[in-house]
Enzyme design. Sequence first.
Site, short mmCIF file in Angstrom:
data_model
loop_
_atom_site.label_atom_id
_atom_site.label_comp_id
_atom_site.label_asym_id
_atom_site.label_seq_id
_atom_site.Cartn_x
_atom_site.Cartn_y
_atom_site.Cartn_z
N ASP A 86 0.75 -1.17 0.07
CA ASP A 86 0.14 -0.01 0.03
C ASP A 86 1.05 1.30 -0.09
OD1 ASP A 86 -2.04 -1.81 0.36
OD2 ASP A 86 -2.95 -0.91 2.14
N ASP A 87 0.27 2.53 -0.40
CA ASP A 87 0.75 3.71 -0.21
C ASP A 87 1.64 4.16 -1.33
OD1 ASP A 87 -1.05 3.70 2.01
OD2 ASP A 87 0.66 4.02 3.47
N HIS A 125 3.64 -2.48 2.85
CA HIS A 125 3.63 -1.05 2.56
C HIS A 125 4.99 -0.90 1.43
CE1 HIS A 125 0.77 -0.68 5.79
NE2 HIS A 125 0.26 0.07 5.19
#
Length: 223
Positions: A39-40, A184
């Site tokens: 993610d991100d 992440h």
Amino acid sequence: MNLSPNNNKPLISDATLPRPIHSTAAFGKAANAICLTFDDGPDPVYTPAILDVLGAYRAKATFFVLGQAAEEYPDLVQRIVAEGHTIGNHTYSHPNPWFMSEDIARQEVTKTSDIIERIAGVRPRWFRPPYGRLRFAMRQQATLDNMTTVLWNRSVIDWGLLGNASGIRNRMERIEAGDIVLMHDGQREHNRPDNLLRYLPGFLASLPGRSLHTWSLDGIYNH
Ligand SMILES: [Zn+2]
């Protein structure tokens, strides 16, 4: 899609909204499957490094990207898709889902799908809200935009005080068949993709011996 006559707001109630997916059990097939999700990102440092590691082990994953970062690093979005991974929508700017107007919440979702489609030529079919917070307007918009909301059942906690390399390693060793794993590649806030990367190669190397196989979300969905 039915639209109400007054305000063009779609008629989907909370009760009829599809439930978010937490594990690969939702797909009902592909035994020994795990879905790694990052993610991100995309991130100019860590996304290429993670893609290199995934490629070296022929692993497939899903990247829940931010629209804002995708605009900044379109080549990374294209590389993710070119290498057979799945792109998911993680909103435009990673806002706290509770702290914005309903209209902005919807825009955060749709705008990001538009950006991904413009850059990569594919419209994402998976949505993950920031912090996993299930605001109705966002989930509803994701459904209208033909996306399924995906959370996770296992986190390696690659952030904050617990996000040290040995802690991440211990949690990665507990990953088992059926897991959708939260990780992440983006450096926002207190994420530690640097520590994640220290054990990611060892983890991927261990999978054949544990009879585990990585799938992207598109890959397992289409399997
Ligand atoms: Zn996030």
